[in-house]
Design a protein around this motif. Structure first.
Motif, PDB file in Angstrom:
ATOM      1  N   HIS B  29      65.878  32.991  57.636  1.00 44.80           N
ATOM      2  CA  HIS B  29      66.096  33.490  59.024  1.00 44.80           C
ATOM      3  C   HIS B  29      64.614  34.099  59.924  1.00 44.80           C
ATOM      4  N   GLU B  30      64.597  33.794  61.342  1.00 46.74           N
ATOM      5  CA  GLU B  30      63.645  34.130  61.938  1.00 46.74           C
ATOM      6  C   GLU B  30      63.612  35.530  62.334  1.00 46.74           C
ATOM      7  N   TYR B  31      64.988  35.996  62.663  1.00 42.76           N
ATOM      8  CA  TYR B  31      64.896  37.378  63.243  1.00 42.76           C
ATOM      9  C   TYR B  31      65.519  38.341  62.280  1.00 42.76           C
ATOM     10  N   GLU B  52      57.810  35.606  61.549  1.00 38.30           N
ATOM     11  CA  GLU B  52      56.652  36.076  60.486  1.00 38.30           C
ATOM     12  C   GLU B  52      55.412  36.542  61.367  1.00 38.30           C
ATOM     13  N   GLY B  53      54.883  37.631  60.909  1.00 42.49           N
ATOM     14  CA  GLY B  53      53.711  38.190  61.481  1.00 42.49           C
ATOM     15  C   GLY B  53      53.837  38.979  62.903  1.00 42.49           C
ATOM     16  N   THR B  54      55.205  38.862  63.526  1.00 42.90           N
ATOM     17  CA  THR B  54      55.551  39.756  64.546  1.00 42.90           C
ATOM     18  C   THR B  54      56.369  41.099  64.357  1.00 42.90           C
ATOM     19  N   THR B  55      56.189  42.093  65.074  1.00 40.79           N
ATOM     20  CA  THR B  55      57.168  43.209  65.157  1.00 40.79           C
ATOM     21  C   THR B  55      56.990  43.478  66.548  1.00 40.79           C
ATOM     22  N   LYS B  70      55.569  38.355  55.442  1.00 40.60           N
ATOM     23  CA  LYS B  70      56.479  37.179  54.942  1.00 40.60           C
ATOM     24  C   LYS B  70      57.733  36.848  55.575  1.00 40.60           C
ATOM     25  N   LYS B  71      57.956  35.790  55.802  1.00 40.92           N
ATOM     26  CA  LYS B  71      59.214  35.421  56.486  1.00 40.92           C
ATOM     27  C   LYS B  71      60.394  36.189  56.147  1.00 40.92           C
ATOM     28  N   GLN B  72      60.511  35.772  54.566  1.00 40.79           N
ATOM     29  CA  GLN B  72      61.666  36.552  53.963  1.00 40.79           C
ATOM     30  C   GLN B  72      61.851  38.066  53.682  1.00 40.79           C
TER      31      GLN B  72
END
Lengths: 114, 112
Positions: B29-31, B52-55, B70-72
């Motif tokens: 999942h992205e979100y 990934e890498g964004t908040t 990490k994406k997960q």
């Protein structure tokens, strides 16, 4: 002002009654509207979601959205004791600078008594 | 709540201690989202991530930091715990807006 306002209740109804749960929101960028049910000490579970004004039915549940008034509702017909839970509205921003932001209302505690 | 795992489930901290809550999802999942839930307050968004890498900050970000290296995984950190941070924390994930959002089982945190 909270972005999503929901009357926390509590709401107590007899079995078989029609239940009406409501939320208002303030941000026109909101585009997806959801209702979740949460039992004690559990995570929320999705009941219904919609992205357009109007009604959406699923069994005993009807979700209603009025974008012009920024008002959403969930109706439960023929309510059952097993419907006793906390109901949360949730609204997702699918546009603008807060894309992906998912905001919940305070939740309404519902008790359906036999 | 298959697919979203929160660690730990229960923790007691002393005021001023630090800790990290881990949320892991295996659904690509992205979100991802972190919420806290207090009596009568519903679910309040702390931070979220759209990839990934964004908040991004939510409604109540103060006192918390997050990382999505990490994406997960989506980590929620408390640098200096306060009693006001006693709460139940829920993580959630979604493939994209409009899709079903999956919640974890919750993490019960008490700060004394």
């Amino acid at each position: 002002q909270k972005e999503v306002e929901q009357d926390p209740g509590p709401l107590s109804v007899p079995e078989g009654a029609i239940v009406s749960l409501n939320c208002t929101y303030s941000n026109s960028a909101f585009q997806y509207f959801m209702w979740y049910r949460q039992y004690s000490r559990k995570g929320p579970e999705l009941l219904m979601y919609t992205y357009s004004s109007g009604n959406k039915e699923d069994g005993r549940f009807t979700a209603q959205v009025d974008k012009s008034s920024k008002y959403i509702s969930l109706f439960i017909r023929d309510s059952q004791p097993s419907d006793s839970a906390t109901y949360l509205c949730a609204i997702l921003q699918a546009g603008g600078t807060s894309y992906g932001k998912l905001t919940f209302g305070q939740g309404t505690i519902l008790t359906v008594h036999p | 709540n298959a697919g979203v795992t929160q660690t730990p489930k229960f923790r007691v901290l002393k005021t001023g201690q630090s800790m990290t809550l881990l949320c892991a999802q295996d659904m690509n999942h992205e979100y991802m989202y972190w919420y806290r839930q207090d009596p009568g307050m519903g679910l309040r968004l702390i931070h979220y991530s759209v990839g990934e890498g964004t908040t991004a900050k939510g409604e109540v970000p103060d006192g918390y930091n997050v990382s999505r290296l990490k994406k997960q995984n989506f980590l929620l950190g408390l640098e200096s715990a306060a009693p006001s941070q006693t709460s139940v924390y829920f993580c959630a994930s979604s493939p994209k807006p409009g899709n079903t959002i999956y919640f974890g089982e919750g993490s019960w945190l008490t700060v004394v």
